[in-house]
Design a protein around this motif. Structure first.
Motif, PDB file in Angstrom:
ATOM      1  N   ILE B  62      36.369  91.634  62.574  1.00 21.50           N
ATOM      2  CA  ILE B  62      35.265  92.150  61.770  1.00 21.50           C
ATOM      3  C   ILE B  62      35.665  93.324  60.883  1.00 21.50           C
TER       4      ILE B  62
ATOM      5  N   LEU D  28      38.909  96.138  67.137  1.00 21.02           N
ATOM      6  CA  LEU D  28      37.446  96.063  67.012  1.00 21.02           C
ATOM      7  C   LEU D  28      36.959  97.161  66.066  1.00 21.02           C
ATOM      8  N   CYS D  29      35.689  97.092  65.701  1.00 23.22           N
ATOM      9  CA  CYS D  29      35.146  98.101  64.782  1.00 23.22           C
ATOM     10  C   CYS D  29      35.163  99.473  65.458  1.00 23.22           C
ATOM     11  N   CYS D  32      32.489 100.636  68.247  1.00 22.15           N
ATOM     12  CA  CYS D  32      31.985  99.493  69.020  1.00 22.15           C
ATOM     13  C   CYS D  32      31.928  99.860  70.501  1.00 22.15           C
ATOM     14  N   HIS D  34      32.324  98.097  72.954  1.00 23.34           N
ATOM     15  CA  HIS D  34      33.379  97.431  73.718  1.00 23.34           C
ATOM     16  C   HIS D  34      34.598  98.338  73.889  1.00 23.34           C
ATOM     17  N   CYS D  63      34.078  89.137  70.162  1.00 21.38           N
ATOM     18  CA  CYS D  63      34.672  90.476  70.034  1.00 21.38           C
ATOM     19  C   CYS D  63      34.960  91.024  71.429  1.00 21.38           C
ATOM     20  N   ASN D 135      25.639  93.033  73.822  1.00 23.84           N
ATOM     21  CA  ASN D 135      25.123  93.689  72.616  1.00 23.84           C
ATOM     22  C   ASN D 135      23.975  92.925  71.951  1.00 23.84           C
ATOM     23  N   CYS D 213      26.689  96.904  69.275  1.00 18.72           N
ATOM     24  CA  CYS D 213      27.488  96.399  68.158  1.00 18.72           C
ATOM     25  C   CYS D 213      27.130  97.252  66.955  1.00 18.72           C
ATOM     26  N   VAL D 214      27.978  98.181  66.612  1.00 15.13           N
ATOM     27  CA  VAL D 214      27.609  99.127  65.555  1.00 15.13           C
ATOM     28  C   VAL D 214      27.536  98.468  64.186  1.00 15.13           C
ATOM     29  N   THR D 215      28.190  97.321  64.051  1.00 15.70           N
ATOM     30  CA  THR D 215      28.221  96.690  62.728  1.00 15.70           C
ATOM     31  C   THR D 215      26.994  95.813  62.467  1.00 15.70           C
ATOM     32  N   PHE D 216      26.543  95.102  63.484  1.00 17.67           N
ATOM     33  CA  PHE D 216      25.465  94.149  63.223  1.00 17.67           C
ATOM     34  C   PHE D 216      24.154  94.433  63.949  1.00 17.67           C
TER      35      PHE D 216
HETATM   36  S1  SF4 Z   1      31.245  93.292  65.103  1.00 20.20           S
HETATM   37 FE1  SF4 Z   1      30.045  94.437  66.618  1.00 20.20          FE
HETATM   38  S2  SF4 Z   1      30.776  93.650  68.594  1.00 20.20           S
HETATM   39 FE2  SF4 Z   1      32.300  93.057  67.057  1.00 20.20          FE
HETATM   40  S3  SF4 Z   1      33.841  94.713  67.084  1.00 20.20           S
HETATM   41 FE3  SF4 Z   1      32.345  95.208  65.492  1.00 20.20          FE
HETATM   42  S4  SF4 Z   1      30.848  96.523  66.494  1.00 20.20           S
HETATM   43 FE4  SF4 Z   1      31.982  95.491  68.105  1.00 20.20          FE
END
Ligand code: SF4
Ligand SMILES: Cc1ncc(C[n+]2csc(CCOP(=O)(O)OP(=O)(O)O)c2C)c(N)n1
Ligand SMILES: Cc1ncc(C[n+]2csc(CCOP(=O)(O)OP(=O)(O)O)c2C)c(N)n1
Ligand code: SF4
Ligand SMILES: [Mg+2]
Ligand SMILES: [Mg+2]
Lengths: 349, 614, 614, 349
Positions: B62, D28-29, D32, D34, D63, D135, D213-216
């Motif tokens: 991502i 990963l982001c 995140c 995770h 992820c 998440n 999930c910080v991105t979505f």
């Molecule tokens: S998309 Fe969401 S779950 Fe995947 S690595 Fe990025 S923050 Fe984490």
């Protein structure tokens, strides 16, 4: 109880006789619990005056899943793959939401290979009846343990089962099925009323029916046998079913002695109090009573939980009154102008 | 270093101008928001009338890993991938050293002026870009900084290549659906950057763009959007899907377009339903259930999801249930390279499912054909009552392409042999008063079906994947089994007439080239290159399996046949071998699978190697 | 009707005696317990030294539907199915009318004297059997009545055919593991019935049995038991399975034999584990997990279960994990005919899994070869680090066969390239001090693997189905992907030497016949018939895919090749076509799939048809 | 709390430093959840003094399932198929039952496609740690709803979620997992102790960890966000972990103020009482508290249930001390005499 048959002679309110609800002769073993269930399905549909063409039957693979051939010859049916009845039914029922889905599965079909699809069907509150003919074994493959076999069970081929059983009602409850009941093939009267209630419910109605396999698993001291069931059954309530068109008499409602739940189509399920006070609209109560039954080693039967107003899968869409599968091609293909607009919107040069 | 710093500057300037015929690669970090900048540039070139194609090479991740986006401008209209870069815009310090190597001699490198790297090339032009400085001056909010940095290179490129700023603005307006604020924010940075370049960079490379007329009436779309739109115009009524790259955006496009396009104007109700399933077993099951019930029904998936659908496809094949499966191919086996392209599922799909099966495949060869096969697939599936697998791929499906605009279906919807109450009554009157779901009344192997909700008391039948007779009744009778399986085979043989025929280009050559799907882009370019070298070929793009007789004719009428495909084992060649083993001796397999689309250059080389062997 | 009632009695008696060469079919209702009677008769003939084979044709149902059991006695040792019956023992009123038709002229019908049917034949001998009466006199408990009824026909047949009663007793003792009570109960009825026949029936048919020496040192077993035993002697350590006909009894035999054969004599602990999984997705996943961990690991399934294993087989192929999959084939597509036999999964298994895959198949051709391939499969899987699919079928797997006794493995267990702590250290000393799970150090495409629990700090690696480099690290690098896929292809090419070669019988003929697996029984019989007609053929039984070069030699050295198989599409022929397209013009596909094993008669007819065309 | 690091300087009881537990840099982001969990896994293993070669990592696809690459480089690992970690782990761990299985999955991987395998792993009480990095979305495929997404959740691409969420702890409980806990990536201290307890448990330890999930999907008002979690977290107890070799002091056991549970290896989990009295050895209590949390709209965290003595899958077999995968070939192939006996028993002539 109001019996449609008595009231109208041989023809029910739909002008049909019992024969109109029959299926092909059963090829299951004599005495198989599944056969009793088929009979009660026929009886329930007949007495409710349902039109067989408005019912669609679904099943997976197994002895239990064969049984839809043995009732409702005039209904469409789909004998799907092992464990995959839910997905076939879900897709099939979108074709015409005015029909009623009636699924029959087995414990292997539902709780072993089918666990995932079963749970997700419940989560979606797919409006259909989902009967599990639960015998604790794989009948059709000749008697291996299924996931609902109780711990310590001894079977001829496989020795002793060391796993804890899956409780289908518990599973349905925690995944938010909106109607959860347990029946027993050896208790036809209650069973018929449960089936009627399930058929009248708008949402997923899970009916876990203990249905002995007389060929591979009917030892007297086992949970899935006739004898054990007969001796250990505890009915939660004396269940009766009052159709929308029937008048409810005072007597039905003797105050304090019964609970009633109105279903979406106006029918009422009356549950006359037996030993215990029980409120079937409280999911948590259902969890408790199942835990209690396990502790007390009883076969609790009856309507464990119902939420007549839970949002169904169909409620999540805005579907036309006309069945989707009858829509004219002209309703399916957008206009040439619409395409021109699309082309324009795609940065057309 | 100031302005242009290349030692061989003079040499380069002597070269002629190169106009509308070069390739730019943007190397970035994924998740850094470069997509807007890159597609804006692509749209700009497109709007200028320059044939352009874009390829996004991205990781299965991502944020934070290298990503490349390549724009190819091609005066002649070639849209295939090329192997080398004329211009590199290097925004990722971790990969710049490698990218430098891919630049052609005389090519160009744009890089942020604070990026450290070892310049190993003295035959390219290097332009530094003061990204940090320009952004600082622009006062954008910190959260947008990364994203807006990419607009700096847009502005600088605009100046250096001669891109009209107003066309960029038009592209941005399109992107932001005419929202003024973001358009202005971006234009501001682009303007400043362009200004900076004008003042600080001296043009010492040969690359220019100029407006031309290369794509009148064309549009821009990716294949997944096109497939979704095609399906919508094909009347899709039910979709079940499970997310998977590179197929997700097909279903997501359905989600996007269906509310607008498929809300009944009279009732305001929806005529098309989408369910996100819990997995692919359920997705295909739901789709088959709906297809059985009488809905035009589909699912979309890729690689692992396809494999999971195997058991159900066998059921639909044998119980004769229409369903459309979009297989947007990625690199397998197994999880493989989830974000890379391939044509590797051909033999698998052909034989998918235990027992004797034989599945229909359609191979769209362009984005507008994705639209076309989108609607045709339903007609075929319902006419032949069987699964139809549309074999797209990641390159076609996820990349944005310029493509001729979508053409409205030229045939009415064909729902095949369906009987409602009255039709059934007529049939009963005509025949023995009994309906047989699997009775071959017309002798074409295709039987009649009634649908859920049909209220005629003789309409109902019971569907199963087990042995059944003409009345859909359970049977294990050996003869009946054999007959019904042979009827299905016949159905396929007769059914070919409903499938799109192969397309051919003839040069009266003794040699032929065959391919399917998106491989046609590099193949057609290769044909031109070879032709220029006086090597001429006849060409056939196959569009379906089962194969038409025309394919055999083509094989028979050529002495050598090159079969170009994007997999390891020459899967299309294998199907051709099975169809016409006698011709197989002529086959030359030009195959490769490394995750990238094929290039004309590679194809030409492979063919040349074979020529030399002669 | 009394005694013999056939009008053409005289005519029949004139015929010569037919000894040890005829076929009896028992038609019963399933669930009625005829299995004991039938296998007892089979074992009796076997013990008499008469070559005998038994075929059980049963429905996918537990109780009440028609079942047929056919015993063929063949002096010459043929074990294939035959199409017509010499003798029918008709215990099922619902099917007797049909069975009468299948009796050869001069054949015999035994039937319960109270069974009503229309006798349409005057060219057969009919013997009534007073079953009800004899049972009544025998005072068996009501629950055993149905079951014991079948012993009546055993006794009557004994008398009429001349079967020694003491051999029947021996067979029963075997069946009941020497338990006196049931043996006596059954023998009592048999004795009484035999006695009755002696007094009441007059022999007017030509069929007799006599002891002979047709099977010294042979045993009786079904292929599933043999496969299970072979696996146990191959050192299977882990089995995961899910019930499915006709594969269940393979795993059930493991359950039966493992406690005895695989309890460690020293520790008393088990060296082989079995898990009944929740479905086939889990069964194959568990087996692959165990194979990865370093156990000799297997699963068994059929049709639908096989299809469900597709995604996982692709993973094992690409991540290079050994696992053995017994595919006991039944009739597909879909749920098909679950209790009938076929060879219909050949092309599917070959290409199973999305992307480029290529799976190894072993085709056992007899019950003792099921044993042999049982242990060999593990050596191959571990040596080549890939799934090995053993392609048995229902006929082989579930029917009881006489077969040469099982032979102890003549090769030590080959665990392939496994490194434990010390091996790894040696390797690190030798090479660059780094362990690479996918490094082709030996140039044969086969790499080294360490196993779970290896405590060497450099032993660990991370397995995945996504792109990985030689060190098992994640990568999307195009070159590395291509190289690793090509190495795997090389591994298969080189690995053929570990696979059982085809077997041939040469007559120096210009025509050849090819088959796999259990089709060899009717084919070999057909060869003899044709030979007697002066049509001689060379013969090859292929035992593996990928195909050895010997197969190509065979194809090249013959002018016409008949490929006999039990499926619709000529699947083996397709693989042969792909291997040697130039030879395909010589192929004649002799294929059929109706659920029944092929017969020599049918094969001979098909071949004759082709001869006539010449 | 007894901290191995403090006691031994940089080397833990296994003579290893923290670096010996690291993995590859995360891809990963940033931010995140995770990643935080990976850190706590490293910390827990280090502090427990586990030997990394004696741990085997498993995951599915997502992820979350990528994260095993980012810890414990010196452990074997298997990144299986989407939803199929349980079966791979089960088979893999039979190879050597002296190693510890550590699985990481996502909510999609476990509760959508993986529901069936997850439930059956729990039913078998497979001894391993099963972490769900929950998440509420599919991260790797860019933000679609997963089965744990709460009803009413609005996501950019998909609009509003209309389904009720799957509660992973509830699911684990009803299928008889023997250790069920809920953690929060935003509460690292508790998380570390939960992971330690899970690693010490002999049986399936399900850890449902809310991991934004910080991105979505990190909107402040959503169940799976950092902010909501921080604001709504209610710890069931203050959990501490006392390793077998550590002395337990009087103070740890202040009577009435804490509950303790001894695990099979002698370690003790101490749960100091906070607001409520809670008994984590009662499955029914756990069901009740989850129901309560749902009603009160809180994120309840802590050890919900543990039965240290439940029969594990390995207990159902009689396995040798020597790992199966190290057995000599001679132990695997029965003797020639054994085969002769078999031949005899097959009615040999
Ligand atoms: S998309 Fe969401 S779950 Fe995947 S690595 Fe990025 S923050 Fe984490
Ligand atoms: C994918 C697949 N696996 C296995 C089978 C074999 N099979 C048929 S029925 C059945 C079990 C049925 O058990 P259950 O659902 O409990 O039904 P019952 O026969 O007991 O009524 C199995 C394993 C199958 N048909 N498909
Ligand atoms: C069979 C299959 N279907 C779909 C996919 C695509 N896919 C990859 S990851 C993923 C979802 C992961 O979600 P989750 O488990 O919640 O993990 P997260 O990324 O949110 O941590 C999906 C659908 C796949 N790899 N395999
Ligand atoms: S085997 Fe068991 S489940 Fe199947 S039909 Fe017979 S009694 Fe019923
Ligand atoms: Mg069952
Ligand atoms: Mg997730």
């Amino acid at each position: 109880m109001v019996d449609a048959e008595i009231r109208t002679g041989n023809e029910n309110s739909a002008g049909l006789t019992r024969a109109d609800y029959r299926g092909a002769p059963s090829t299951l073993c004599q005495g198989c619990g599944h056969n009793s269930i088929s009979s009660q399905i026929v009886a329930a549909c007949y007495e409710l005056g349902l039109v067989p063409e408005k019912i669609v039957k679904f099943s997976g693979i197994g002895c239990s899943s064969k049984s839809p051939t043995y009732f409702l010859n005039r209904s469409f049916g789909f004998n799907a793959l092992h464990g995959r009845m839910p997905s076939i039914a879900l897709g099939g029922l979108f074709a015409d939401i005015t029909v009623k889905g009636l699924g029959v599965s087995g414990d292997g079909d539902t709780a072993s290979i089918g666990m995932g699809q079963f749970k997700h069907l419940a989560r979606r509150n797919m409006p259909m009846v989902y009967i599990v003919e639960n015998n604790g074994v794989y009948g059709l493959t000749k008697g291996q343990f299924s996931a609902t076999a109780e711990e310590g069970l001894l079977l001829k081929k496989q020795g002793i089962n060391t796993y804890l059983p899956v409780d289908i009602c518990l599973e349905a409850l925690v995944t938010n099925a909106s109607f959860v009941a347990r029946g027993f093939a050896g208790d036809p009267k209650q069973l018929k009323n449960l089936i009627k209630a399930a058929l009248s419910h708008d949402g997923l109605a899970v009916l876990d029916i203990i249905s002995p396999c007389v060929t591979f698993h009917n030892k007297e001291n086992s949970y899935h046998s006739y004898l054990w069931g007969k001796e250990h059954e505890v009915q939660l309530h004396d269940i009766e079913f009052v159709q929308a068109r029937d008048e409810i008499t005072i007597e039905d409602f003797e105050p304090g002695s019964s609970k009633e739940v109105s279903l979406h189509d106006g029918t009422v399920v009356l549950m006359k109090k037996l030993d215990k006070d029980y409120d079937p609209t409280n999911r948590y109560e259902a969890l408790r009573i199942l835990e209690e039954a396990e502790r007390e080693n009883t076969l609790i039967t009856g309507l464990l939980f119902v939420d007549p107003n839970a949002k169904t899968l169909f409620d999540r869409y805005s579907l036309p009154d006309e069945p989707l599968n009858r829509l004219e091609p002209s309703k399916l293909r957008p206009s040439i102008d619409a395409l021109e607009k699309i082309n324009q919107s795609l940065f057309m040069k | 270093m100031t302005k242009t710093q290349n030692s061989s500057e003079q040499k380069l300037l002597k070269k002629q101008k190169i106009i509308n015929d070069f390739c730019i690669t943007f190397s970035t970090v994924n998740g850094s928001g470069s997509a807007t900048a890159n597609t804006t540039l692509m749209r700009t070139f497109f709007k200028m009338g320059i044939p352009v194609s874009g390829k996004n090479i991205f990781p299965s991740n991502i944020q934070g890993l290298p990503t490349w986006y390549t724009l190819r401008l091609s005066e002649k209209g070639y849209l295939a991938r090329v192997e080398e870069d004329d211009i590199v815009v290097a925004m990722n310090p971790s990969t710049i050293n490698k990218e430098i190597e891919y630049i052609v001699p005389g090519g160009v490198l744009f890089y942020p002026d604070d990026m450290k790297f070892a310049n190993t090339r003295d035959d390219i032009v290097c332009y530094p870009m003061p990204i940090r400085k320009i952004i600082k001056e622009s006062e954008v909010s910190p959260s947008l900084k990364d994203y807006i940095s990419n607009m700096v290179y847009v502005g600088i490129l605009a100046q250096m290549l001669g891109i009209p700023i107003d066309v960029i603005q038009e592209a941005l307006r399109f992107h932001f659906k005419n929202k003024e604020k973001p358009v202005n924010l971006n234009m501001d940075v682009i303007g400043k950057s362009s200004e900076w370049a004008k003042e600080n960079l001296k043009k010492s490379d040969p690359y220019y763009v100029e407006p031309m007329q290369g794509n009148e009436d064309w549009i821009m779309s990716d294949g997944n959007t096109a497939g979704a739109l095609g399906s919508i115009f094909g009347g899709v009524q039910f979709t079940a899907w499970y997310p998977i790259t590179p197929a997700s955006s097909l279903a997501e496009s359905l989600h996007e377009y269906i509310p607008e396009l498929r809300t009944d104007l009279v009732t305001g109700k929806q005529t098309s339903v989408i369910v996100q399933a819990e997995d692919e077993l359920a997705a295909i099951g739901m789709a088959i259930g709906a297809g059985w019930g009488g809905l035009r029904s589909m699912t979309s998936t890729s690689g692992p999801g396809l494999s999971l659908m195997t058991e159900f496809i066998g059921l639909a094949y044998y119980a004769e249930i229409p369903v459309v499966l979009w297989n947007v191919q990625r690199v397998g086996p197994s999880t493989g390279l989830p974000t890379r392209t391939a044509q590797g599922d051909i033999t698998f799909v052909k034989f998918m499912g235990h027992g004797d099966t034989d599945n229909i495949m359609l191979f769209p060869g362009s984005v507008n054909e994705c639209f076309e096969f989108g609607w045709k697939a339903f007609d075929i599936a319902e006419r032949l009552q069987t699964p139809v697998v549309v074999m797209s791929d990641l390159d076609l499906g996820m990349n944005e392409w310029m493509t001729p605009k979508f053409i409205y279906p030229d045939q009415p919807i064909d729902r095949g042999k369906i009987l409602w109450e009255e039709d059934l009554q007529k049939m009963l009157d005509k025949y023995q008063n009994e309906f047989g779901r699997y009775k071959d009344l017309d002798g074409d192997g295709i039987t009649y079906r009634t649908l859920v909700g049909n209220l005629h008391p003789k309409a109902a039948y019971f569907t199963r994947g087990t042995g059944h007779d003409e009345y859909a009744k359970y049977t294990e009778d050996p003869k009946i089994w054999e007959e019904s399986l042979m009827r299905i085979k016949r159905k396929f043989e007769n059914g070919k007439k409903y499938l799109p025929k192969p397309l051919t280009k003839t040069n009266n050559s003794k040699s032929g080239i065959i391919c399917v799907g998106s491989a046609s882009f590099p193949v057609e370019e290769a044909l031109d290159i070879l032709f220029a070298e006086n090597l001429s070929f006849d060409y056939m793009r196959i569009r379906t399996v089962p194969l038409h007789d025309e394919v055999i004719d083509f094989l028979q009428s050529h002495e050598r046949i090159f079969i170009v495909e994007l997999n390891r084992d020459g899967q299309l060649a294998q199907l051709l071998t099975l169809k016409a083993p006698d011709e197989a001796i002529k086959f030359r397999n030009i195959t490769k699978v490394d995750g990238l689309p094929l290039t004309a250059k590679w194809i030409v080389n492979e063919i040349r190697k074979d020529e030399e062997k002669k």
